[in-house]
Design a protein around this motif. Sequence first.
Motif, mmCIF file in Angstrom:
data_model
loop_
_atom_site.group_PDB
_atom_site.id
_atom_site.type_symbol
_atom_site.label_atom_id
_atom_site.label_comp_id
_atom_site.label_asym_id
_atom_site.label_seq_id
_atom_site.Cartn_x
_atom_site.Cartn_y
_atom_site.Cartn_z
ATOM 1 N N THR A 48 -12.081 -14.994 3.503
ATOM 2 C CA THR A 48 -11.385 -13.714 3.579
ATOM 3 C C THR A 48 -11.542 -13.108 4.968
ATOM 4 N N HIS A 49 -10.405 -12.755 5.568
ATOM 5 C CA HIS A 49 -10.433 -12.167 6.906
ATOM 6 C C HIS A 49 -11.091 -10.794 6.857
ATOM 7 N N SER A 50 -11.824 -10.459 7.897
ATOM 8 C CA SER A 50 -12.628 -9.243 7.890
ATOM 9 C C SER A 50 -11.808 -7.979 7.694
ATOM 10 N N SER A 51 -10.541 -7.997 8.123
ATOM 11 C CA SER A 51 -9.733 -6.793 7.970
ATOM 12 C C SER A 51 -9.275 -6.586 6.536
ATOM 13 N N PHE A 52 -9.544 -7.557 5.670
ATOM 14 C CA PHE A 52 -9.128 -7.450 4.269
ATOM 15 C C PHE A 52 -10.328 -7.535 3.333
ATOM 16 N N ASN A 53 -11.527 -7.272 3.843
ATOM 17 C CA ASN A 53 -12.707 -7.520 3.028
ATOM 18 C C ASN A 53 -13.096 -6.342 2.153
ATOM 19 N N THR A 54 -12.291 -5.292 2.084
ATOM 20 C CA THR A 54 -12.633 -4.139 1.256
ATOM 21 C C THR A 54 -12.246 -4.347 -0.197
ATOM 22 N N ASN A 55 -11.459 -5.375 -0.495
ATOM 23 C CA ASN A 55 -11.016 -5.637 -1.866
ATOM 24 C C ASN A 55 -11.800 -6.834 -2.405
ATOM 25 N N PRO A 56 -12.711 -6.626 -3.342
ATOM 26 C CA PRO A 56 -13.543 -7.733 -3.821
ATOM 27 C C PRO A 56 -12.763 -8.766 -4.635
ATOM 28 N N ALA A 57 -11.551 -8.433 -5.031
ATOM 29 C CA ALA A 57 -10.764 -9.349 -5.852
ATOM 30 C C ALA A 57 -9.790 -10.185 -5.033
ATOM 31 N N GLU A 110 -3.488 -2.943 -2.709
ATOM 32 C CA GLU A 110 -3.261 -2.462 -1.350
ATOM 33 C C GLU A 110 -2.540 -1.124 -1.421
ATOM 34 N N PRO A 111 -2.912 -0.143 -0.602
ATOM 35 C CA PRO A 111 -2.240 1.154 -0.601
ATOM 36 C C PRO A 111 -0.882 1.064 0.096
ATOM 37 N N ALA A 175 -1.546 7.628 -7.267
ATOM 38 C CA ALA A 175 -0.755 7.249 -8.437
ATOM 39 C C ALA A 175 -0.689 5.739 -8.650
ATOM 40 N N LEU A 176 -0.979 4.961 -7.599
ATOM 41 C CA LEU A 176 -0.840 3.508 -7.707
ATOM 42 C C LEU A 176 -1.714 2.908 -8.796
ATOM 43 N N ALA A 177 -2.929 3.389 -8.931
ATOM 44 C CA ALA A 177 -3.843 2.841 -9.928
ATOM 45 C C ALA A 177 -3.309 3.031 -11.341
ATOM 46 N N ARG A 178 -2.436 4.033 -11.528
ATOM 47 C CA ARG A 178 -1.816 4.253 -12.843
ATOM 48 C C ARG A 178 -0.505 3.489 -12.971
ATOM 49 N N GLY A 179 -0.118 2.804 -11.909
ATOM 50 C CA GLY A 179 1.149 2.093 -11.930
ATOM 51 C C GLY A 179 2.333 2.987 -11.663
ATOM 52 N N VAL A 197 11.620 -11.288 1.053
ATOM 53 C CA VAL A 197 11.616 -11.145 2.510
ATOM 54 C C VAL A 197 11.819 -9.672 2.831
ATOM 55 N N PHE A 198 10.951 -9.107 3.674
ATOM 56 C CA PHE A 198 11.119 -7.703 4.052
ATOM 57 C C PHE A 198 10.549 -7.469 5.432
ATOM 58 N N GLY A 199 11.017 -6.415 6.069
ATOM 59 C CA GLY A 199 10.642 -6.108 7.442
ATOM 60 C C GLY A 199 9.350 -5.329 7.531
ATOM 61 N N ASN A 200 8.755 -5.324 8.742
ATOM 62 C CA ASN A 200 7.472 -4.663 8.928
ATOM 63 C C ASN A 200 7.558 -3.147 8.789
ATOM 64 N N THR A 201 8.756 -2.567 8.920
ATOM 65 C CA THR A 201 8.876 -1.112 8.794
ATOM 66 C C THR A 201 9.122 -0.659 7.359
ATOM 67 N N MET A 202 9.176 -1.606 6.435
ATOM 68 C CA MET A 202 9.314 -1.271 5.013
ATOM 69 C C MET A 202 7.971 -0.767 4.476
ATOM 70 N N TRP A 203 7.980 0.386 3.828
ATOM 71 C CA TRP A 203 6.770 0.866 3.154
ATOM 72 C C TRP A 203 6.564 0.048 1.888
ATOM 73 N N HIS A 204 5.338 -0.486 1.717
ATOM 74 C CA HIS A 204 5.058 -1.335 0.567
ATOM 75 C C HIS A 204 3.589 -1.203 0.161
ATOM 76 N N ALA A 205 3.285 -1.671 -1.046
ATOM 77 C CA ALA A 205 1.934 -1.606 -1.599
ATOM 78 C C ALA A 205 1.820 -2.697 -2.656
ATOM 79 N N VAL A 206 0.621 -2.832 -3.232
ATOM 80 C CA VAL A 206 0.400 -3.820 -4.292
ATOM 81 C C VAL A 206 -0.303 -3.133 -5.460
ATOM 82 N N LEU A 207 0.315 -3.236 -6.635
ATOM 83 C CA LEU A 207 -0.189 -2.583 -7.836
ATOM 84 C C LEU A 207 -1.439 -3.279 -8.383
#
Length: 275
Positions: A48-57, A110-111, A175-179, A197-207
């Motif tokens: 796991t890359h260090s910039s992503f190590n805050t998520n234990p899953a 991911e937020p 609100a993300l944790a509630r879906g 496929v999406f661009g870097n300026t798209m706002w996105h997250a992971v539920l």
Amino acid sequence: MTSSPDDAVAQFTAQGFVLLKRVVPDRVVSMLDTAVRRLTDDRGPDLTHSSFNTNPALIHVRDAANTIAEYHLLFECGALMSVPHRILNGSLQVLGTEVLRRGIYQEAHEPWHRDSGSYLERPYDELNGPLHLKAQVFFTDTRPKDSGNLVLIPGSHRWPADHKDDAYWKTANNALARGALPEGALSIHGAPGDAVVFGNTMWHAVLPNRTQERRSAIIRFGQAWLRPYDHPCDPATAAGHLSAESRRLLGYHSNTVNPVDLYKDPTSTESWSAR
């Protein structure tokens, strides 16, 4: 969902993303998924890359094309590769290759965020295309609810770079944790072999992921001129399993190459869209 590269480009232009159905064959999905599980079972969280190590899953492997021999098979999937090629007007290079293994996790994985930092967060340029985009290829079925689904806000690729109302995003992230999603947001539900496929300026997250482990690959694409002018990569440092075309996509060129050549046709003389 789209039926042709032209449809995909039209949807990307309008909404900032496109969901491509079954663009990676089952055989390739199976081979890659097996390779990812074998690699991450053996080595676990140390990948796991260090910039992503805050998520234990999360186990996150970078430089995957050089680490996983089967990864380059994605570059041979014309139905997948033709879309970023068209969106970037043929000025295509691969900036990064990754695999993700997301375990069961009750919180948001991911937020809400954009990619690549403020210098690349310019509003979408319809004439020249985005500076950077990525394809996420699903190896496991994310069609069920609570599968750690990627969520997007269609149209947000056109929002100004300073669209960062802290109060708005704090509420949205809580609100993300509630879906729960902001108005207009969309949850992506892909089958194995599908890609978004999406661009870097798209706002996105992971539920949150409450159903099963989710495995996927990410290919980060960018315009060819983003390659550092003075630092061509020596092909001798590339993994031996990479084809000549994969090496060009990944930026490997002889140290004797004329740097100007990197700005002309760095990927292939054959158009991806013709495949």
